[in-house]
Write a protein that holds these residues in place. Structure first.
Motif, PDB file in Angstrom:
ATOM      1  N   GLN A  44       0.839  -1.181   0.000  1.00 53.94           N
ATOM      2  CA  GLN A  44       0.000   0.000   0.000  1.00 53.94           C
ATOM      3  C   GLN A  44       0.880   1.238   0.000  1.00 53.94           C
ATOM      4  OE1 GLN A  44      -2.327  -1.414   3.109  1.00 53.94           O
ATOM      5  NE2 GLN A  44      -1.084  -0.613   4.756  1.00 53.94           N
ATOM      6  N   VAL A  51     -10.385   1.591 -15.802  1.00 53.31           N
ATOM      7  CA  VAL A  51      -9.990   0.850 -14.606  1.00 53.31           C
ATOM      8  C   VAL A  51     -10.198  -0.645 -14.805  1.00 53.31           C
ATOM      9  CG1 VAL A  51     -10.555   0.438 -12.191  1.00 53.31           C
ATOM     10  CG2 VAL A  51     -10.353   2.772 -13.043  1.00 53.31           C
ATOM     11  N   ARG A  63      -7.298  -3.436 -14.737  1.00 49.28           N
ATOM     12  CA  ARG A  63      -7.311  -4.559 -13.792  1.00 49.28           C
ATOM     13  C   ARG A  63      -7.154  -5.883 -14.528  1.00 49.28           C
ATOM     14  NH1 ARG A  63     -11.679  -2.236 -10.075  1.00 49.28           N
ATOM     15  NH2 ARG A  63     -10.440  -1.253  -8.421  1.00 49.28           N
ATOM     16  N   HIS A  72     -10.033   0.190   3.796  1.00 51.94           N
ATOM     17  CA  HIS A  72      -9.109   1.164   3.222  1.00 51.94           C
ATOM     18  C   HIS A  72      -8.709   0.642   1.861  1.00 51.94           C
ATOM     19  CE1 HIS A  72      -6.196  -1.785   4.010  1.00 51.94           C
ATOM     20  NE2 HIS A  72      -5.181  -1.031   4.317  1.00 51.94           N
ATOM     21  N   GLN A 124      -6.235   0.559  -1.316  1.00 48.40           N
ATOM     22  CA  GLN A 124      -4.809   0.262  -1.148  1.00 48.40           C
ATOM     23  C   GLN A 124      -3.970   1.463  -0.694  1.00 48.40           C
ATOM     24  OE1 GLN A 124      -3.974  -1.289  -4.947  1.00 48.40           O
ATOM     25  NE2 GLN A 124      -4.669   0.508  -6.041  1.00 48.40           N
ATOM     26  N   LEU A 150      -9.744   9.110 -10.610  1.00 48.50           N
ATOM     27  CA  LEU A 150     -10.451   7.833 -10.672  1.00 48.50           C
ATOM     28  C   LEU A 150     -10.406   7.117  -9.329  1.00 48.50           C
ATOM     29  CD1 LEU A 150      -9.285   6.603 -14.186  1.00 48.50           C
ATOM     30  CD2 LEU A 150     -11.520   7.499 -13.529  1.00 48.50           C
ATOM     31  N   GLU A 185     -13.315   4.751  -8.555  1.00 48.37           N
ATOM     32  CA  GLU A 185     -13.306   3.500  -9.310  1.00 48.37           C
ATOM     33  C   GLU A 185     -12.187   2.576  -8.829  1.00 48.37           C
ATOM     34  OE1 GLU A 185     -13.685   6.408 -10.538  1.00 48.37           O
ATOM     35  OE2 GLU A 185     -15.341   6.453 -11.972  1.00 48.37           O
ATOM     36  N   LEU A 186     -11.037   3.166  -8.504  1.00 45.30           N
ATOM     37  CA  LEU A 186      -9.913   2.337  -8.077  1.00 45.30           C
ATOM     38  C   LEU A 186     -10.121   1.767  -6.684  1.00 45.30           C
ATOM     39  CD1 LEU A 186      -6.962   4.493  -9.435  1.00 45.30           C
ATOM     40  CD2 LEU A 186      -7.536   2.167 -10.121  1.00 45.30           C
ATOM     41  N   GLY A 187     -10.855   2.532  -5.885  1.00 48.62           N
ATOM     42  CA  GLY A 187     -11.043   2.085  -4.505  1.00 48.62           C
ATOM     43  C   GLY A 187     -12.005   0.924  -4.385  1.00 48.62           C
ATOM     44  N   ALA A 188     -13.060   0.947  -5.159  1.00 47.49           N
ATOM     45  CA  ALA A 188     -14.043  -0.127  -5.074  1.00 47.49           C
ATOM     46  C   ALA A 188     -13.728  -1.194  -6.107  1.00 47.49           C
ATOM     47  CB  ALA A 188     -15.444   0.432  -5.315  1.00 47.49           C
ATOM     48  N   CYS A 189     -14.078  -2.435  -5.783  1.00 43.34           N
ATOM     49  CA  CYS A 189     -13.818  -3.513  -6.719  1.00 43.34           C
ATOM     50  C   CYS A 189     -14.831  -4.623  -6.523  1.00 43.34           C
ATOM     51  CB  CYS A 189     -12.395  -4.047  -6.546  1.00 43.34           C
ATOM     52  SG  CYS A 189     -11.937  -5.283  -7.774  1.00 43.34           S
TER      53      CYS A 189
END
Lengths: 213, 213
Positions: free
Chosen positions: A106, A132, A136, B161, B163, B180, B183-187
């Motif tokens: 992180q 995104v 990925r 949290h 990454q 973004l 978008e990057l935080g949620a998956c």
DNA sequence: AGCGTGGCACGTACGGTGTACGTCCGTCAA
DNA sequence: TTGACGGACGTACACCGTACGTGCCACGCT
């Protein structure tokens, strides 16, 4: 004799060196300290614990990737170059690869490639969400490829045994596997990686065309 | 009181159970023996060493995949189903996933899926070499996806949290990453996996069309 | 019935691991 | 000169994998 003072970078470098020389299993605080000619506990003045050290190893290896991005090149070429840059890890630090992909760090070490890739994807017309997603998928593919590439070499490659003694597999239960034994046994990692990368790029291009229509 | 006799399957099951409960790092021969209410060295009557035990864990998890292949279905649907079957691992045995992908086992446990996939690919017209390449690419993608999916949960997920603390990243150095962030935080792992799978299938379909032409 | 014999559970022991804690010493500020 | 402080180091502890030896018990043979 003014020995170089102990420092975090020196410790990390020694750890990487040790992993590359003797494999990821061989690493221990005592061995690292010995390689540095230093007491074990001295390491803890610079690194909180072994896990953090391995994180630092991953971060260092990752940030050592040489990303050369040519903004004037075709976007497909840019994607190709970025994918290849990642694969350099498996070449430069084969024994460290497992460490890199197995710890999720992180820190901003991995952010530069992410930023570059997102910029490239957005510049060709993808919106944020799709960029995104595509990123990925690419990362998943690359990580999986690297694992295959280095996993084939567990510690020392034996002479050359494909994963299974092909004589042993039952030809009636596994006809395809048996008849493709030659193809399954050999693996040109570079060609394999390029093949997949091209396929992915084509897929993205197709999606882009459909999107713009 | 006729206690179940110690046996290799029982040991492997206990190991899987322990890994799922406490994580792959927590596993030790002593803990497994304790969980089975048995002396440590008794394990070695059924398993040569810890590495072999972990191989057996990987093999057992892998062979637990439910492959339902419908030969009458469209080939794209068959590929989809096989990809999803692999992803079940990450659902049923999340903590074991790393163990499965990190050891390359040389047993026929992984052969069944390979055979099925090759048969499917050949049935739609790919020659042997190309079928193997495509299979390898698919496996790389799946492995990478699984690692992402389980890697997000290091041991215990903290609150939530992403990454990186997004506040910390420099907006001028990383404009895309910053914009973004959401978008990057949620998956959504399932959606992400499906997206990549579809893209891959489309890529394969495109290649197939070009090939037949 | 008596007697090997072989498999399995188990205890002990050894060398190795990560790291908490205390000690010592060199350097620098006051 | 003295005080504090940071870093190197030794010791110690809990835990690890596993080599080896011991004892038990169920079996096949005579």
């Amino acid at each position: 004799m003014p020995v170089e003072p102990l420092s975090r970078p020196r410790i990390v470098a020694a750890a990487i060196d040790l992993i590359e020389r003797e494999g990821a299993d061989a690493i221990s605080m005592r061995r690292i300290a010995a390689d540095l000619g230093v007491g074990v506990m001295s390491l803890y003045n610079h690194v909180p614990n072994k896990a953090a050290l391995l994180d630092a190893v991953a971060e260092t290896v990752l940030s050592g990737i040489e990303f050369t991005d040519d903004p004037d090149a075709d976007w497909t070429e840019r994607v190709r170059m970025q994918a290849r840059a990642f694969r350099q890890i498996a070449h430069h630090y084969p024994r460290c690869t497992m460490v890199v992909v197995s710890r999720q760090l992180q820190s901003p070490a991995g952010l530069l490639p992410v930023e570059r890739a997102l910029a490239t994807l957005r510049s060709v017309g993808f919106d944020g969400e799709e960029a995104v997603r595509i990123l990925r998928m690419f990362i998943a593919y690359i990580v999986g490829s690297l694992l295959r590439e280095v996993g084939v070499t567990p510690t020392f490659a034996p002479v050359h045994h494909s994963q299974v003694d092909i004589e042993k597999v039952d030809p009636v239960l596994f006809p395809e596997t048996r008849s493709l034994a030659a193809e399954l046994g050999a693996c040109d990692h570079e060609a394999e990686f390029e093949f997949g990368t091209e396929l992915l790029i084509q897929a993205i291009a197709g999606r882009l065309a459909r999107r713009k229509r």
